[in-house]
Design an enzyme around this catalytic site. Structure first.
Site, mmCIF file in Angstrom:
data_model
loop_
_atom_site.group_PDB
_atom_site.id
_atom_site.type_symbol
_atom_site.label_atom_id
_atom_site.label_comp_id
_atom_site.label_asym_id
_atom_site.label_seq_id
_atom_site.Cartn_x
_atom_site.Cartn_y
_atom_site.Cartn_z
ATOM 1 N N TYR A 15 34.483 39.157 26.472
ATOM 2 C CA TYR A 15 34.477 40.341 27.335
ATOM 3 C C TYR A 15 35.825 41.041 27.372
ATOM 4 C CZ TYR A 15 36.690 38.197 31.530
ATOM 5 O OH TYR A 15 37.558 37.634 32.418
ATOM 6 N N ILE A 16 36.909 40.260 27.337
ATOM 7 C CA ILE A 16 38.231 40.901 27.409
ATOM 8 C C ILE A 16 38.475 41.720 26.139
ATOM 9 C CG2 ILE A 16 40.726 40.449 27.508
ATOM 10 C CD1 ILE A 16 40.102 38.093 29.393
ATOM 11 N N CYS A 64 41.633 41.792 36.287
ATOM 12 C CA CYS A 64 40.569 42.684 36.790
ATOM 13 C C CYS A 64 41.068 44.053 37.254
ATOM 14 C CB CYS A 64 39.851 42.053 37.978
ATOM 15 S SG CYS A 64 39.827 40.263 38.048
ATOM 16 N N GLU A 92 15.682 52.807 38.813
ATOM 17 C CA GLU A 92 14.265 52.692 39.176
ATOM 18 C C GLU A 92 13.469 51.989 38.083
ATOM 19 O OE1 GLU A 92 12.033 56.470 39.503
ATOM 20 O OE2 GLU A 92 13.705 57.417 38.487
ATOM 21 N N GLY A 138 35.834 38.437 20.416
ATOM 22 C CA GLY A 138 34.571 39.143 20.637
ATOM 23 C C GLY A 138 34.067 38.963 22.048
ATOM 24 N N THR A 168 46.400 36.432 38.182
ATOM 25 C CA THR A 168 45.901 37.168 37.018
ATOM 26 C C THR A 168 45.082 38.383 37.419
ATOM 27 O OG1 THR A 168 45.822 35.081 35.826
ATOM 28 C CG2 THR A 168 44.564 36.903 34.883
ATOM 29 N N CYS A 169 44.153 38.212 38.356
ATOM 30 C CA CYS A 169 43.229 39.294 38.701
ATOM 31 C C CYS A 169 43.979 40.545 39.153
ATOM 32 C CB CYS A 169 42.271 38.814 39.788
ATOM 33 S SG CYS A 169 41.141 40.083 40.334
ATOM 34 N N GLU A 199 36.382 44.895 26.346
ATOM 35 C CA GLU A 199 36.905 45.842 27.340
ATOM 36 C C GLU A 199 38.146 46.558 26.812
ATOM 37 O OE1 GLU A 199 35.326 43.626 31.399
ATOM 38 O OE2 GLU A 199 37.355 43.202 30.729
ATOM 39 N N HIS A 214 14.102 57.636 43.197
ATOM 40 C CA HIS A 214 13.982 58.617 42.116
ATOM 41 C C HIS A 214 14.855 59.835 42.384
ATOM 42 C CE1 HIS A 214 11.990 60.567 38.783
ATOM 43 N NE2 HIS A 214 11.843 61.656 39.538
ATOM 44 N N LYS A 249 43.028 46.291 34.647
ATOM 45 C CA LYS A 249 42.061 46.563 33.585
ATOM 46 C C LYS A 249 41.064 47.627 34.020
ATOM 47 C CE LYS A 249 38.369 44.494 33.657
ATOM 48 N NZ LYS A 249 37.568 43.267 33.658
ATOM 49 N N TYR A 305 48.994 41.114 49.407
ATOM 50 C CA TYR A 305 48.675 39.678 49.311
ATOM 51 C C TYR A 305 49.793 38.854 49.937
ATOM 52 C CZ TYR A 305 44.457 39.650 46.449
ATOM 53 O OH TYR A 305 43.159 39.772 46.021
ATOM 54 N N SER A 328 43.888 34.334 42.766
ATOM 55 C CA SER A 328 42.663 34.567 43.548
ATOM 56 C C SER A 328 42.285 33.346 44.375
ATOM 57 C CB SER A 328 41.510 34.906 42.603
ATOM 58 O OG SER A 328 41.869 35.949 41.749
HETATM 59 P P1 FAD Z 1 45.096 33.044 38.726
HETATM 60 O O1 FAD Z 1 44.611 34.239 39.412
HETATM 61 O O2 FAD Z 1 45.452 33.149 37.298
HETATM 62 O O3 FAD Z 1 46.360 32.523 39.532
HETATM 63 C C1 FAD Z 1 47.103 31.437 39.108
HETATM 64 C C2 FAD Z 1 48.528 31.639 39.538
HETATM 65 O O4 FAD Z 1 49.258 30.414 39.389
HETATM 66 C C3 FAD Z 1 49.281 32.660 38.689
HETATM 67 O O5 FAD Z 1 49.812 33.653 39.520
HETATM 68 C C4 FAD Z 1 50.384 31.856 37.995
HETATM 69 O O6 FAD Z 1 51.565 32.591 37.832
HETATM 70 C C5 FAD Z 1 50.591 30.716 38.983
HETATM 71 N N1 FAD Z 1 51.139 29.503 38.401
HETATM 72 C C6 FAD Z 1 50.761 28.865 37.256
HETATM 73 N N2 FAD Z 1 51.456 27.737 37.123
HETATM 74 C C7 FAD Z 1 52.293 27.650 38.190
HETATM 75 C C8 FAD Z 1 53.241 26.673 38.617
HETATM 76 N N3 FAD Z 1 53.462 25.556 37.935
HETATM 77 N N4 FAD Z 1 53.938 26.916 39.757
HETATM 78 C C9 FAD Z 1 53.718 28.032 40.488
HETATM 79 N N5 FAD Z 1 52.811 28.973 40.135
HETATM 80 C C10 FAD Z 1 52.098 28.765 39.002
HETATM 81 N N6 FAD Z 1 37.472 38.148 36.588
HETATM 82 C C11 FAD Z 1 36.512 38.855 37.230
HETATM 83 O O7 FAD Z 1 35.835 38.308 38.110
HETATM 84 N N7 FAD Z 1 36.287 40.173 36.922
HETATM 85 C C12 FAD Z 1 36.997 40.827 35.977
HETATM 86 O O8 FAD Z 1 36.775 42.010 35.729
HETATM 87 C C13 FAD Z 1 38.032 40.104 35.293
HETATM 88 N N8 FAD Z 1 38.787 40.726 34.367
HETATM 89 C C14 FAD Z 1 39.788 40.037 33.752
HETATM 90 C C15 FAD Z 1 40.566 40.696 32.812
HETATM 91 C C16 FAD Z 1 41.580 40.033 32.165
HETATM 92 C C17 FAD Z 1 42.410 40.774 31.150
HETATM 93 C C18 FAD Z 1 41.838 38.664 32.466
HETATM 94 C C19 FAD Z 1 42.946 37.924 31.759
HETATM 95 C C20 FAD Z 1 41.065 37.997 33.399
HETATM 96 C C21 FAD Z 1 40.046 38.676 34.057
HETATM 97 N N9 FAD Z 1 39.223 38.039 35.002
HETATM 98 C C22 FAD Z 1 38.225 38.743 35.631
HETATM 99 C C23 FAD Z 1 39.385 36.606 35.309
HETATM 100 C C24 FAD Z 1 40.140 36.398 36.611
HETATM 101 O O9 FAD Z 1 41.362 37.113 36.583
HETATM 102 C C25 FAD Z 1 40.401 34.921 36.825
HETATM 103 O O10 FAD Z 1 39.182 34.212 36.744
HETATM 104 C C26 FAD Z 1 41.030 34.644 38.190
HETATM 105 O O11 FAD Z 1 42.244 35.331 38.332
HETATM 106 C C27 FAD Z 1 41.265 33.142 38.352
HETATM 107 O O12 FAD Z 1 41.902 32.887 39.572
HETATM 108 P P2 FAD Z 1 42.796 31.589 39.730
HETATM 109 O O13 FAD Z 1 43.178 31.529 41.160
HETATM 110 O O14 FAD Z 1 42.131 30.423 39.129
HETATM 111 O O15 FAD Z 1 44.078 31.839 38.813
#
Ligand code: FAD
Length: 459
Positions: free
Chosen positions: A181-182, A49, A444, A179, A43-44, A185, A439, A52, A100, A15
């Site tokens: 949010y994950i 996100c 409301e 316990g 991750t998202c 969910e 309403h 999920k 992306y 993200s």
């Molecule tokens: P990430 O999105 O994790 O991206 C990091 C990237 O770096 C990954 O693709 C990884 O592969 C890559 N990477 C790591 N090390 C290296 C390396 N050395 N070289 C090259 N690439 C590397 N947030 C919400 O806002 N709403 C939600 O509903 C929500 N639900 C979630 C549900 C679950 C099950 C999980 C696990 C998380 C959820 N989150 C949610 C949290 C959200 O996904 C993260 O906060 C967000 O993705 C963080 O973004 P980021 O860019 O920091 O890292």
């Protein structure tokens, strides 16, 4: 002036990293590269996100079928196929990951599908080829991973949330440890899909850090809907049983058997093996330490998102990315304000929260007026569904400002987004009261809470 291969090298295309790379290239017109060791999107998009939320949608049909009966529908026989849902979710994940990737390429960003590590404060090495690239700025956006209790015997028999999206078949039973949010969910998802679900959590109530009334309501709702909650307990060991099942010893002296055990006890920043220690970047509990502008102690290196363990949410990582680009590449120092960020829990029922909890407001010394209501929404009255909606406003008794809003109920994540505008704008309760109701809605109630349920004396 030394010359660099790139103005910016981003490690991690999740993200935060994707947003930073695109803005740096398109807005700041810089030469940008990004490295990703797994799928683009992070991750998202790939294992958080997005998949999920799609599983949440899939799991909500069971209750909807039940509610439909009193509205005249006979839903005589239903049948759920996990493989269909899993494959549809993965199809959507792959589609988004492709978008992306295309967006990065369209923005002129060089994309390396490789793990990357730091060689020095201006150099990155790609593990796939061994090539090194120099960059004026390096952005660490490597996110976080599931924490596993590696001291617990048999911990490796458990799965992580990322594995749950890929299960070959739907289990008959699952134990979810955690316990937060994950955990809540996934418990709701599996329970909704008909899996016998047990939640083992260390605290007395789920959702530590949320308002006490929210925690109580969600825990009792999870139990009412059939989830067995084992609180104030931890897993002591996991053993394999015949047929791939797990036997789980719990600290309260009981043992559980299930097809799967899912660890959801927290997340750990992805800093291992990145070369940060070698370069001298300061870490705290594995997280990269940054200032308000996402700068590390090394001037050429910044970090955003989960790897900094500030507020681990996608929109926050994106805002931190935008602020990073403005600060470092557009010469407009910008710090993202981490206060009053709304969050949602996509459990059944869902939760939405923004601002201070009652406990936090008291700890900060506020004198409070609490406006709270618990009611059966019209749809549930007719459906014979016992699910109540909780709405709670935390108001400063002195200046009348709404400090926090907490909602439990089906639409809570949608409602809290709008309530967050009012909380962020520091509106007073009297301004909420001036707002005319829509309403008939559940929402409301938010503007009709006229009498406090609790009122502190103001000095
Ligand atoms: P990430 O999105 O994790 O991206 C990091 C990237 O770096 C990954 O693709 C990884 O592969 C890559 N990477 C790591 N090390 C290296 C390396 N050395 N070289 C090259 N690439 C590397 N947030 C919400 O806002 N709403 C939600 O509903 C929500 N639900 C979630 C549900 C679950 C099950 C999980 C696990 C998380 C959820 N989150 C949610 C949290 C959200 O996904 C993260 O906060 C967000 O993705 C963080 O973004 P980021 O860019 O920091 O890292």
């Amino acid at each position: 002036m030394p010359s660099f291969d790139y103005d910016l090298f981003v490690i991690g295309a999740g993200s935060g990293g994707v947003r930073a790379a695109r803005l740096a290239s398109t807005l700041a017109k810089k030469r940008v590269a990004i490295a990703e060791e797994q799928e683009i999107g992070g991750t998202c998009v790939i294992r958080g996100c997005v998949p999920k939320k799609l599983l949440v949608y899939g799991s909500e049909f069971a209750l909807a079928f039940k509610d439909a009966e009193r509205f005249g529908w006979s839903v005589t026989s239903t049948c759920f196929d996990w493989v269909t849902l899993r494959n549809e979710v993965q199809k959507e994940v792959a589609r988004l990951s492709g978008i992306y990737q295309q967006n990065l390429l369209k923005a002129g960003v060089d994309v390396f599908e490789s793990r990357a590590t730091l060689v020095d404060r201006n150099t990155v090495r790609l593990l796939s080829t061994g090539s090194t690239y120099s960059a004026k700025h390096i952005l660490i956006a490597t996110g976080s991973r599931t924490l596993v209790p590696s001291m617990t015997p048999g911990y490796e028999l458990g799965i992580a949330s990322s594995d749950a999206f890929q299960l070959a078949k739907l289990p008959e039973s699952i134990v979810i440890v955690g316990g937060g949010y994950i955990a809540c969910e996934f418990a709701s998802i599996f329970n909704g899909l008909g899996v016998h679900t047990t939640l083992v959590c260390r605290s007395d109530r789920v959702l530590r850090g949320f308002d006490r009334d929210v925690r109580e309501q969600l825990q009792s709702d999870l139990q009412r809907l059939g989830i067995s909650v084992v609180s104030e307990a931890v897993v002591e060991s996991v053993r394999p049983l015949v047929g791939g099942r797990r036997k789980i010893a719990v600290s309260n002296g009981t043992s559980l058997e299930a097809d799967h055990l899912l660890w959801a006890i927290g997340r750990r920043p992805n800093t291992e093996g990145l070369g940060l220690d070698h370069v001298g970047v300061t870490l705290r509990d594995k997280a990269v330490v940054v200032d308000d502008f996402s700068r590390t102690n090394i001037s050429s290196i910044s970090a955003i998102g989960d790897v900094t363990d500030r507020l681990n949410l996608t929109p926050v990582a994106i805002r931190e990315a935008t602020a990073f680009v403005a600060t470092e590449l557009l010469n407009k120092p910008s710090a993202f304000d981490h206060s009053e960020v709304a969050s949602a829990v996509f459990s059944q029922p869902a939760v939405g929260a923004v601002g201070l909890t009652e406990e936090e407001a008291r700890a900060k010394g506020h004198r409070l007026k609490i406006f709270s209501t618990k009611f059966l929404p019209m749809k549930h009255v007719v459906a014979g569904n016992e699910q109540r909606v909780l709405m709670k406003l935390i108001v400063d008794a002195g200046d009348d400002r709404v400090l926090g809003v907490h909602i439990v109920g089906a639409e809570a994540p949608e409602l809290i987004q709008l309530a967050a505008i009012a909380v962020k704008a520091r509106l007073q309760k009297s301004q909420w009261d001036l707002t005319c109701a829509v309403h008939p809605t559940a929402a409301e109630e938010l503007v009709l809470l006229s009498e406090p349920t609790l009122s502190d004396a103001v000095a």
